[in-house]
Design an enzyme around this catalytic site. Structure first.
Site, PDB file in Angstrom:
ATOM      1  CB  THR A 124      31.795  54.020  92.004  1.00 47.78           C
ATOM      2  OG1 THR A 124      31.438  55.405  92.114  1.00 47.78           O
ATOM      3  CG2 THR A 124      31.468  53.315  93.302  1.00 47.78           C
ATOM      4  CG  ASP A 177      31.338  60.720 101.220  1.00 49.83           C
ATOM      5  OD1 ASP A 177      32.411  60.152 101.521  1.00 49.83           O
ATOM      6  OD2 ASP A 177      30.811  60.610 100.090  1.00 49.83           O
ATOM      7  CG  LEU A 178      33.945  66.096 104.589  1.00 49.83           C
ATOM      8  CD1 LEU A 178      34.386  67.076 105.677  1.00 49.83           C
ATOM      9  CD2 LEU A 178      33.402  66.857 103.391  1.00 49.83           C
ATOM     10  CE  LYS A 179      34.340  59.345  98.363  1.00 46.63           C
ATOM     11  NZ  LYS A 179      33.124  60.199  98.399  1.00 46.63           N
ATOM     12  CG  ASP A 218      46.913  65.525 104.748  1.00 40.88           C
ATOM     13  OD1 ASP A 218      48.138  65.355 104.918  1.00 40.88           O
ATOM     14  OD2 ASP A 218      46.421  66.594 104.352  1.00 40.88           O
ATOM     15  CB  ILE A 219      50.457  63.118 107.394  1.00 41.56           C
ATOM     16  CG1 ILE A 219      50.035  64.431 108.047  1.00 41.56           C
ATOM     17  CG2 ILE A 219      51.342  63.349 106.166  1.00 41.56           C
ATOM     18  CD1 ILE A 219      51.198  65.204 108.654  1.00 41.56           C
ATOM     19  N   PRO A 220      48.833  60.879 109.003  1.00 43.26           N
ATOM     20  CG  PRO A 220      49.761  58.820 109.637  1.00 43.26           C
ATOM     21  CD  PRO A 220      50.010  60.016 108.763  1.00 43.26           C
ATOM     22  CG  ASN A 221      49.265  65.143 113.952  1.00 47.66           C
ATOM     23  OD1 ASN A 221      48.900  64.768 115.059  1.00 47.66           O
ATOM     24  ND2 ASN A 221      49.413  66.427 113.634  1.00 47.66           N
ATOM     25  CB  THR A 222      46.708  66.089 108.790  1.00 45.93           C
ATOM     26  OG1 THR A 222      47.969  66.737 108.947  1.00 45.93           O
ATOM     27  CG2 THR A 222      45.716  67.038 108.155  1.00 45.93           C
ATOM     28  CG  ASP A 261      25.355  64.782  96.458  1.00 48.26           C
ATOM     29  OD1 ASP A 261      26.170  64.918  97.393  1.00 48.26           O
ATOM     30  OD2 ASP A 261      25.116  63.690  95.926  1.00 48.26           O
ATOM     31  NE  ARG A 294      19.965  57.168  89.722  1.00 49.87           N
ATOM     32  CZ  ARG A 294      20.796  57.625  90.673  1.00 49.87           C
ATOM     33  NH1 ARG A 294      20.830  57.068  91.862  1.00 49.87           N
ATOM     34  NH2 ARG A 294      21.588  58.640  90.432  1.00 49.87           N
ATOM     35  CE  LYS A 331      27.344  61.648  99.657  1.00 53.07           C
ATOM     36  NZ  LYS A 331      28.295  61.148  98.635  1.00 53.07           N
ATOM     37  NE  ARG A 333      22.438  62.599  90.632  1.00 52.77           N
ATOM     38  CZ  ARG A 333      23.348  62.302  89.716  1.00 52.77           C
ATOM     39  NH1 ARG A 333      23.500  63.106  88.679  1.00 52.77           N
ATOM     40  NH2 ARG A 333      24.083  61.217  89.828  1.00 52.77           N
TER      41      ARG A 333
HETATM   42  O1  C5P Z   1      23.615  59.432  91.790  1.00 54.09           O
HETATM   43  P1  C5P Z   1      23.144  59.862  93.164  1.00 54.09           P
HETATM   44  O2  C5P Z   1      22.575  61.255  93.149  1.00 54.09           O
HETATM   45  O3  C5P Z   1      22.236  58.870  93.837  1.00 54.09           O
HETATM   46  O4  C5P Z   1      24.495  59.920  94.002  1.00 54.09           O
HETATM   47  C1  C5P Z   1      24.500  59.924  95.394  1.00 54.09           C
HETATM   48  C2  C5P Z   1      25.911  59.833  95.909  1.00 54.09           C
HETATM   49  O5  C5P Z   1      26.527  58.643  95.475  1.00 54.09           O
HETATM   50  C3  C5P Z   1      26.821  60.963  95.433  1.00 54.09           C
HETATM   51  O6  C5P Z   1      26.940  61.892  96.486  1.00 54.09           O
HETATM   52  C4  C5P Z   1      28.149  60.324  95.158  1.00 54.09           C
HETATM   53  O7  C5P Z   1      29.083  60.582  96.193  1.00 54.09           O
HETATM   54  C5  C5P Z   1      27.883  58.856  95.162  1.00 54.09           C
HETATM   55  N1  C5P Z   1      28.167  58.287  93.842  1.00 54.09           N
HETATM   56  C6  C5P Z   1      29.189  57.390  93.693  1.00 54.09           C
HETATM   57  N2  C5P Z   1      29.431  56.805  92.487  1.00 54.09           N
HETATM   58  C7  C5P Z   1      28.705  57.129  91.436  1.00 54.09           C
HETATM   59  C8  C5P Z   1      27.663  58.051  91.544  1.00 54.09           C
HETATM   60  C9  C5P Z   1      27.407  58.634  92.786  1.00 54.09           C
HETATM   61  O8  C5P Z   1      29.883  57.092  94.659  1.00 54.09           O
HETATM   62  N3  C5P Z   1      28.981  56.549  90.256  1.00 54.09           N
END
Ligand code: C5P
Length: 236
Positions: free
Chosen positions: A124, A65-67, A70-74, A16, A185, A38, A215
């Site tokens: 989350t 991880d771009l989640k 959108d529509i199925p074709n896209t 990140d 953690r 990731k 982190r």
């Molecule tokens: O908190 P940390 O730096 O370990 O986060 C790693 C990844 O976990 C982030 O890229 C984020 O996408 C995901 N994350 C999550 N839900 C949270 C915190 C982080 O999905 N509450």
């Protein structure tokens, strides 16, 4: 499915950061203590596919991880491009529906039958009140199970879910799919901005197959040592 993997297969280090240079530094510092990284919206938006190609080219596995939602074709077209980049795992929102999920998984399989498409169940950051405002009735776990069923019946090989939802997912759908869990953690560490966190051992005990850690590793003074400590906690 994941039982015989090298333990490092269970650890995904979240890059990140804003630049390819910062990502390179982290990957070099982690060394061979992890090999799956990731790449999320921030790094991808800043640096584009070049950073993914570079990491894949250096032998790392990439969880993109771009989640997509959108529509199925896209979505199918985007997944095909991601598969061509050589990523190992990628995410789509299960809330995009069965047709979108099917388009995603079929596009992935055509390019790389081993590509793991994961359905995001419920972010989350959302709680039951948030789900209510979205018009979702019932509890959070119900919604996670509903989204997971949709993902798994449409070709996804796993889901993204919190450790809290893992036991219900395993009870409902068994052991033959991946559960990728963030919010982890190492035992004895600080929490950053994560409200609910589990240790690596707790995530595994709950039924996660992979943990995403950002982190605690990327901001450690010795990222390789931190990654190894986390692997030790997975083993325990
Ligand atoms: O908190 P940390 O730096 O370990 O986060 C790693 C990844 O976990 C982030 O890229 C984020 O996408 C995901 N994350 C999550 N839900 C949270 C915190 C982080 O999905 N509450």
């Amino acid at each position: 499915m994941v039982e015989n993997f090298d333990r490092r297969q269970r650890l995904i280090v979240a890059l990140d950061v804003a630049t390819a240079e910062a990502a390179r530094k982290i990957v070099a510092a982690v060394g061979d203590s992890a090999f799956t990284y990731k790449v999320g919206m921030q790094l991808y938006t800043a640096e584009g596919p070049a950073v993914v190609r570079e990491l894949v080219g250096s032998g790392r596995q990439i969880f993109l991880d771009l989640k997509y939602h959108d529509i199925p074709n896209t979505v199918g077209s985007a997944v095909r491009e991601a598969a061509e980049l050589g990523v190992s795992m990628l995410t789509v929102h299960a809330a995009g529906g069965g047709k979108m999920l099917r388009a995603a998984t079929e596009a992935a399989t055509k390019v790389n039958p081993k590509l793991v498409v994961l359905g995001v169940t419920v972010l989350t950051s959302l709680d039951e009140d948030d789900l209510g405002t979205l018009g979702v009735r019932g509890g959070l776990t119900d919604q996670v199970l509903r989204m997971a069923a949709l993902a798994l019946t449409n070709g996804c090989r796993g889901v993204v879910a919190s450790a809290r939802e893992c036991p219900a997912l395993r009870a409902e759908f068994g052991s033959e799919f991946a559960i990728v869990t963030p919010g982890v953690r190492p035992a004895g560490s600080g929490h950053d901005d994560q409200a609910r966190v589990v240790t690596p051992a707790e995530a595994m005990a709950a039924g996660a197959s992979h943990i995403v850690v950002g982190r605690p590793i990327t901001e450690a003074s010795d990222p390789a040592a931190e990654a190894r400590a986390i692997l030790g906690q997975i083993a325990a």
